[in-house]
Design a protein around this motif. Sequence first.
Motif, PDB file in Angstrom:
ATOM      1  N   HIS A   7       0.859  -1.184   0.000  1.00  0.00           N
ATOM      2  CA  HIS A   7       0.000   0.000   0.000  1.00  0.00           C
ATOM      3  C   HIS A   7       0.895   1.234   0.000  1.00  0.00           C
ATOM      4  O   HIS A   7       1.896   1.295   0.712  1.00  0.00           O
ATOM      5  CB  HIS A   7      -0.916   0.001   1.230  1.00  0.00           C
ATOM      6  N   PRO A   8       0.571   2.224  -0.814  1.00  0.00           N
ATOM      7  CA  PRO A   8       1.436   3.408  -0.914  1.00  0.00           C
ATOM      8  C   PRO A   8       1.797   4.057   0.423  1.00  0.00           C
ATOM      9  O   PRO A   8       2.945   4.471   0.606  1.00  0.00           O
ATOM     10  CB  PRO A   8       0.626   4.353  -1.804  1.00  0.00           C
ATOM     11  N   THR A   9       0.866   4.153   1.367  1.00  0.00           N
ATOM     12  CA  THR A   9       1.215   4.786   2.650  1.00  0.00           C
ATOM     13  C   THR A   9       2.207   3.944   3.441  1.00  0.00           C
ATOM     14  O   THR A   9       3.067   4.490   4.132  1.00  0.00           O
ATOM     15  CB  THR A   9      -0.032   5.073   3.510  1.00  0.00           C
ATOM     16  N   ASP A  10       2.122   2.613   3.323  1.00  0.00           N
ATOM     17  CA  ASP A  10       3.088   1.755   4.015  1.00  0.00           C
ATOM     18  C   ASP A  10       4.485   1.901   3.416  1.00  0.00           C
ATOM     19  O   ASP A  10       5.483   1.894   4.135  1.00  0.00           O
ATOM     20  CB  ASP A  10       2.638   0.290   3.983  1.00  0.00           C
ATOM     21  N   VAL A  11       4.546   2.035   2.093  1.00  0.00           N
ATOM     22  CA  VAL A  11       5.828   2.248   1.415  1.00  0.00           C
ATOM     23  C   VAL A  11       6.459   3.555   1.911  1.00  0.00           C
ATOM     24  O   VAL A  11       7.638   3.597   2.277  1.00  0.00           O
ATOM     25  CB  VAL A  11       5.647   2.274  -0.122  1.00  0.00           C
ATOM     26  N   VAL A  12       5.661   4.614   1.960  1.00  0.00           N
ATOM     27  CA  VAL A  12       6.176   5.920   2.399  1.00  0.00           C
ATOM     28  C   VAL A  12       6.609   5.864   3.861  1.00  0.00           C
ATOM     29  O   VAL A  12       7.663   6.395   4.218  1.00  0.00           O
ATOM     30  CB  VAL A  12       5.128   7.026   2.159  1.00  0.00           C
ATOM     31  N   ARG A  13       5.814   5.224   4.716  1.00  0.00           N
ATOM     32  CA  ARG A  13       6.201   5.102   6.141  1.00  0.00           C
ATOM     33  C   ARG A  13       7.544   4.373   6.281  1.00  0.00           C
ATOM     34  O   ARG A  13       8.401   4.790   7.057  1.00  0.00           O
ATOM     35  CB  ARG A  13       5.133   4.348   6.924  1.00  0.00           C
ATOM     36  N   SER A  14       7.712   3.295   5.548  1.00  0.00           N
ATOM     37  CA  SER A  14       8.962   2.530   5.621  1.00  0.00           C
ATOM     38  C   SER A  14      10.146   3.349   5.107  1.00  0.00           C
ATOM     39  O   SER A  14      11.228   3.329   5.694  1.00  0.00           O
ATOM     40  CB  SER A  14       8.826   1.236   4.819  1.00  0.00           C
ATOM     41  N   TYR A  15       9.936   4.076   4.027  1.00  0.00           N
ATOM     42  CA  TYR A  15      10.961   4.952   3.458  1.00  0.00           C
ATOM     43  C   TYR A  15      11.350   6.049   4.460  1.00  0.00           C
ATOM     44  O   TYR A  15      12.537   6.273   4.726  1.00  0.00           O
ATOM     45  CB  TYR A  15      10.404   5.546   2.162  1.00  0.00           C
ATOM     46  N   ALA A  16      10.352   6.694   5.052  1.00  0.00           N
ATOM     47  CA  ALA A  16      10.612   7.763   6.030  1.00  0.00           C
ATOM     48  C   ALA A  16      11.348   7.220   7.252  1.00  0.00           C
ATOM     49  O   ALA A  16      12.253   7.868   7.772  1.00  0.00           O
ATOM     50  CB  ALA A  16       9.300   8.425   6.447  1.00  0.00           C
ATOM     51  N   ARG A  17      10.974   6.032   7.690  1.00  0.00           N
ATOM     52  CA  ARG A  17      11.636   5.426   8.845  1.00  0.00           C
ATOM     53  C   ARG A  17      13.111   5.158   8.529  1.00  0.00           C
ATOM     54  O   ARG A  17      13.993   5.456   9.333  1.00  0.00           O
ATOM     55  CB  ARG A  17      10.920   4.135   9.244  1.00  0.00           C
ATOM     56  N   ALA A  18      13.401   4.640   7.337  1.00  0.00           N
ATOM     57  CA  ALA A  18      14.794   4.354   6.955  1.00  0.00           C
ATOM     58  C   ALA A  18      15.613   5.640   6.877  1.00  0.00           C
ATOM     59  O   ALA A  18      16.744   5.692   7.373  1.00  0.00           O
ATOM     60  CB  ALA A  18      14.837   3.615   5.619  1.00  0.00           C
ATOM     61  N   LYS A  19      15.046   6.701   6.282  1.00  0.00           N
ATOM     62  CA  LYS A  19      15.774   7.977   6.219  1.00  0.00           C
ATOM     63  C   LYS A  19      15.990   8.550   7.615  1.00  0.00           C
ATOM     64  O   LYS A  19      17.052   9.100   7.898  1.00  0.00           O
ATOM     65  CB  LYS A  19      15.029   8.980   5.341  1.00  0.00           C
ATOM     66  N   SER A  20      15.007   8.407   8.483  1.00  0.00           N
ATOM     67  CA  SER A  20      15.144   8.914   9.848  1.00  0.00           C
ATOM     68  C   SER A  20      16.179   8.136  10.649  1.00  0.00           C
ATOM     69  O   SER A  20      16.650   8.606  11.675  1.00  0.00           O
ATOM     70  CB  SER A  20      13.792   8.891  10.570  1.00  0.00           C
ATOM     71  N   GLN A  21      16.538   6.955  10.161  1.00  0.00           N
ATOM     72  CA  GLN A  21      17.602   6.163  10.788  1.00  0.00           C
ATOM     73  C   GLN A  21      18.923   6.345  10.043  1.00  0.00           C
ATOM     74  O   GLN A  21      19.880   5.612  10.281  1.00  0.00           O
ATOM     75  CB  GLN A  21      17.203   4.683  10.818  1.00  0.00           C
ATOM     76  N   ASP A  23      19.681   5.572   7.102  1.00  0.00           N
ATOM     77  CA  ASP A  23      20.010   4.376   6.336  1.00  0.00           C
ATOM     78  C   ASP A  23      19.598   4.591   4.882  1.00  0.00           C
ATOM     79  O   ASP A  23      18.502   4.215   4.460  1.00  0.00           O
ATOM     80  CB  ASP A  23      19.305   3.160   6.938  1.00  0.00           C
ATOM     81  N   VAL A  24      20.483   5.227   4.133  1.00  0.00           N
ATOM     82  CA  VAL A  24      20.195   5.567   2.740  1.00  0.00           C
ATOM     83  C   VAL A  24      19.938   4.307   1.919  1.00  0.00           C
ATOM     84  O   VAL A  24      19.002   4.256   1.118  1.00  0.00           O
ATOM     85  CB  VAL A  24      21.334   6.398   2.116  1.00  0.00           C
ATOM     86  N   GLN A  25      20.744   3.290   2.124  1.00  0.00           N
ATOM     87  CA  GLN A  25      20.586   2.047   1.356  1.00  0.00           C
ATOM     88  C   GLN A  25      19.198   1.451   1.585  1.00  0.00           C
ATOM     89  O   GLN A  25      18.526   1.058   0.628  1.00  0.00           O
ATOM     90  CB  GLN A  25      21.675   1.058   1.737  1.00  0.00           C
ATOM     91  N   ALA A  26      18.746   1.409   2.827  1.00  0.00           N
ATOM     92  CA  ALA A  26      17.409   0.878   3.117  1.00  0.00           C
ATOM     93  C   ALA A  26      16.330   1.773   2.521  1.00  0.00           C
ATOM     94  O   ALA A  26      15.346   1.277   1.962  1.00  0.00           O
ATOM     95  CB  ALA A  26      17.211   0.738   4.625  1.00  0.00           C
ATOM     96  N   ALA A  27      16.506   3.090   2.607  1.00  0.00           N
ATOM     97  CA  ALA A  27      15.518   4.011   2.035  1.00  0.00           C
ATOM     98  C   ALA A  27      15.398   3.814   0.531  1.00  0.00           C
ATOM     99  O   ALA A  27      14.284   3.821  -0.016  1.00  0.00           O
ATOM    100  CB  ALA A  27      15.895   5.452   2.362  1.00  0.00           C
ATOM    101  N   MET A  28      16.508   3.609  -0.127  1.00  0.00           N
ATOM    102  CA  MET A  28      16.496   3.485  -1.582  1.00  0.00           C
ATOM    103  C   MET A  28      15.823   2.192  -2.042  1.00  0.00           C
ATOM    104  O   MET A  28      15.386   2.109  -3.189  1.00  0.00           O
ATOM    105  CB  MET A  28      17.916   3.594  -2.141  1.00  0.00           C
ATOM    106  N   ARG A  29      15.681   1.218  -1.178  1.00  0.00           N
ATOM    107  CA  ARG A  29      14.963  -0.013  -1.534  1.00  0.00           C
ATOM    108  C   ARG A  29      13.490   0.259  -1.819  1.00  0.00           C
ATOM    109  O   ARG A  29      12.822  -0.559  -2.446  1.00  0.00           O
ATOM    110  CB  ARG A  29      15.085  -1.052  -0.428  1.00  0.00           C
ATOM    111  N   PHE A  30      12.997   1.395  -1.341  1.00  0.00           N
ATOM    112  CA  PHE A  30      11.593   1.765  -1.549  1.00  0.00           C
ATOM    113  C   PHE A  30      11.425   2.694  -2.745  1.00  0.00           C
ATOM    114  O   PHE A  30      10.330   3.205  -2.976  1.00  0.00           O
ATOM    115  CB  PHE A  30      11.029   2.406  -0.275  1.00  0.00           C
TER     116      PHE A  30
END
Length: 158
Positions: A7-21, A23-30
């Motif tokens: 779901h688009p909101t779950d993708v964005v939440r996961s991306y935001a969480r990775a950037k807030s940590q 973790d660029v590599q994890a953020a880019m997976r989204f």
Amino acid sequence: MTEERNHPTDVVRSYARAKSQADVQAAMRFCHPDVVFETIAFQAVASGSDEVARQNAAFLRTFPDYGVQLEYLVAAGDLVIGAGTVRATMMESLVGIEPTGRAFELPFACHWTVRNGLIVHERFFFDFHQMCEQLGLSTEAAAEKFAAWRKCTKAAAR
């Protein structure tokens, strides 16, 4: 992935969480390989996952404690609109602007386009003047540094 995790909101939440940590590599997976990332306050546009990852890494080096608190996310088809608070402390230089060691806390708004479980476009809005003021920077001088950086970036891309 399950349908819900796509779901688009779950993708964005996961991306935001990775950037807030930071973790660029994890953020880019989204993100889609052809992602476009716009930071409106900086008048900056990055295209493609490599350039977006480089800009994110540079930003997170400057602001290692960067974090967002999402207040809401609303999806309408592929479009996700959200807002919240962004916080960060300037610990390294950015586009030639010397670090101040000061922090900012600002409201932000963002639009993401998510297709097939990946972010294809992000448009990030926050108040440049307020960021500079909280960081103890001259808005005019910071804007000049960003303008010079954009000019160099465009020239290097040619």
